[in-house]
Write a protein that holds these residues in place. Structure first.
Motif, PDB file in Angstrom:
ATOM      1  N   ALA A  52       0.832  -1.119  -0.048  1.00  0.00           N
ATOM      2  CA  ALA A  52       0.061   0.215  -0.148  1.00  0.00           C
ATOM      3  C   ALA A  52       0.757   1.128  -0.113  1.00  0.00           C
ATOM      4  CB  ALA A  52      -0.761   0.026   1.098  1.00  0.00           C
ATOM      5  N   LEU A  53       1.835   1.002   0.743  1.00  0.00           N
ATOM      6  CA  LEU A  53       2.738   2.459   0.850  1.00  0.00           C
ATOM      7  C   LEU A  53       3.372   2.513  -0.365  1.00  0.00           C
ATOM      8  CD1 LEU A  53       4.808   4.356   2.183  1.00  0.00           C
ATOM      9  CD2 LEU A  53       6.137   2.515   2.699  1.00  0.00           C
ATOM     10  N   ARG A  54       4.016   1.499  -0.971  1.00  0.00           N
ATOM     11  CA  ARG A  54       4.528   1.695  -2.342  1.00  0.00           C
ATOM     12  C   ARG A  54       3.857   1.913  -3.764  1.00  0.00           C
ATOM     13  NH1 ARG A  54       9.857  -1.206  -1.943  1.00  0.00           N
ATOM     14  NH2 ARG A  54      10.192  -2.232   0.131  1.00  0.00           N
ATOM     15  N   LYS A  55       2.526   1.613  -3.630  1.00  0.00           N
ATOM     16  CA  LYS A  55       1.539   1.684  -4.790  1.00  0.00           C
ATOM     17  C   LYS A  55       0.513   2.755  -4.611  1.00  0.00           C
ATOM     18  CE  LYS A  55       1.526  -0.724  -7.805  1.00  0.00           C
ATOM     19  NZ  LYS A  55       2.269  -0.628  -9.239  1.00  0.00           N
ATOM     20  N   VAL A  90       0.124  11.680   1.309  1.00  0.00           N
ATOM     21  CA  VAL A  90       0.964  12.662   1.360  1.00  0.00           C
ATOM     22  C   VAL A  90       1.821  12.594   2.535  1.00  0.00           C
ATOM     23  CG1 VAL A  90       1.036  15.222   1.722  1.00  0.00           C
ATOM     24  CG2 VAL A  90      -0.715  14.054   0.102  1.00  0.00           C
ATOM     25  N   LYS A  91       1.268  12.248   3.901  1.00  0.00           N
ATOM     26  CA  LYS A  91       2.104  12.131   4.966  1.00  0.00           C
ATOM     27  C   LYS A  91       3.113  11.055   4.781  1.00  0.00           C
ATOM     28  CE  LYS A  91       1.416  11.220   9.952  1.00  0.00           C
ATOM     29  NZ  LYS A  91       0.682  10.729  11.124  1.00  0.00           N
ATOM     30  N   GLU A  92       2.838   9.856   4.150  1.00  0.00           N
ATOM     31  CA  GLU A  92       4.116   8.837   4.036  1.00  0.00           C
ATOM     32  C   GLU A  92       5.185   9.344   3.057  1.00  0.00           C
ATOM     33  OE1 GLU A  92       1.201   4.783   4.464  1.00  0.00           O
ATOM     34  OE2 GLU A  92       1.265   5.819   2.572  1.00  0.00           O
ATOM     35  N   VAL A 127      10.066   7.535   0.348  1.00  0.00           N
ATOM     36  CA  VAL A 127      10.513   7.784  -1.037  1.00  0.00           C
ATOM     37  C   VAL A 127      11.091   7.010  -1.773  1.00  0.00           C
ATOM     38  CG1 VAL A 127      11.277   9.449  -2.498  1.00  0.00           C
ATOM     39  CG2 VAL A 127       9.992  10.276  -0.466  1.00  0.00           C
ATOM     40  N   ILE A 128      12.358   6.413  -0.865  1.00  0.00           N
ATOM     41  CA  ILE A 128      13.291   5.397  -1.655  1.00  0.00           C
ATOM     42  C   ILE A 128      12.480   3.988  -1.821  1.00  0.00           C
ATOM     43  CG2 ILE A 128      15.179   4.075  -1.289  1.00  0.00           C
ATOM     44  CD1 ILE A 128      16.384   6.412   0.262  1.00  0.00           C
ATOM     45  N   LYS A 129      11.681   3.802  -1.062  1.00  0.00           N
ATOM     46  CA  LYS A 129      10.895   2.619  -1.195  1.00  0.00           C
ATOM     47  C   LYS A 129       9.798   2.655  -2.367  1.00  0.00           C
ATOM     48  CE  LYS A 129      10.554   0.352   3.375  1.00  0.00           C
ATOM     49  NZ  LYS A 129       9.471  -0.113   4.504  1.00  0.00           N
TER      50      LYS A 129
END
Length: 260
Positions: free
Chosen positions: A87-90, A94-96, A103-105
């Motif tokens: 979920a984080l990567r795809k 905005v907070k993440e 961002v690197i991930k």
């Protein structure tokens, strides 16, 4: 399920996988993967659907914290990680995205991606097939022969073609290539290619959708041999005699499957 039901399931799996792969374009292509067919394929697998944010995810082991996860989008990537990580990567918030580590991930997922596109489709395809019991004995083949002969007798084209497709799957026959296609006929047979580029087809079975006639040609024919191809057309139009005809074709295919 019976052997016949499992084999029909395998044929459906292969057909769906082929449909999806045909729609996958090269990198940076505008072509869209056939998500509906891919969804149907996933529904035949052991994967579990889960909606996360705006993502359609399919989990190999829904009970595990970390598992293989396919994202149903144009990339068809399979990740080996956590749902939250996908979920984080795809679909990051905005907070993440404030975090440099995140961002690197987001920019590089090579540490968790197992496969993408065609490779992912083939993985799901193989996993679906592995769930099927495809062992058979003569009684299983007799059922296919019986159904095929009954369909032939009733002039029921769909039933004849289904039985032919089942034997084609067992014997690894391919649909007739372009050089051997005949209008209003269905053909299946052994397909190979010479170094010269010539296509070799046969032994083969040919079914006429109009005349409800079924013929077996028990030899190989090269695509450069125009005389032999014309002979095939003569057999299909019932102007020449085939090596086996009608119900005998199904019995021939059964015996070949038993020897194989």
């Amino acid at each position: 399920m019976s052997f016949k039901e499992n084999l029909l399931e395998k044929i459906k799996i292969n057909r769906l996988a082929k449909q999806v792969i045909a729609t996958i374009g090269p990198p940076d292509s505008d072509r869209k993967a056939d998500r509906n067919s891919m969804r149907s394929l996933l529904e035949m697998s052991t994967y579990t659907y889960r909606k996360e944010r705006d993502l359609d995810l399919y989990l190999r082991d829904a009970a595990a914290a970390q598992t293989n996860i396919l994202v149903l989008d144009n990339d068809l990537a399979i990740y080996n990680t956590f749902v939250e990580d996908v979920a984080l990567r795809k679909s990051p918030t905005v907070k993440e995205m404030i975090s440099i580590r995140n961002v690197i991930k987001i920019l590089n997922d090579s540490d968790v991606v197992i496969s993408k596109k065609e490779d992912s489709v083939k993985t799901i395809q193989q996993e679906c097939i592995e769930t099927l019991d495809l062992s058979f004995d003569e009684s299983d083949l007799n059922e296919i022969v019986k159904d095929g002969c009954a369909s032939l007798e009733r002039d029921y084209a769909e039933g004849v073609i289904e039985s032919l497709e089942l034997f084609a799957e067992i014997l690894e026959y391919e649909p007739a290539p372009k050089a051997f296609k005949i209008s209003h006929h269905k053909g299946f047979g052994v397909l190979s290619r010479k170094e010269s580029g010539e296509i070799v087809f046969g032994p083969m079975v040919i079914y006429s959708l109009i005349h409800n006639s079924l013929n077996l040609i028990d030899r190989q024919v090269g695509s450069f041999d125009k005389e032999a191809i014309e002979f095939i057309h003569q057999i299909a139009s019932q102007k020449e005699q085939a090596d086996a005809e009608g119900p005998d074709v199904f019995e021939h295919l059964k015996q070949k499957a038993l020897r194989q």
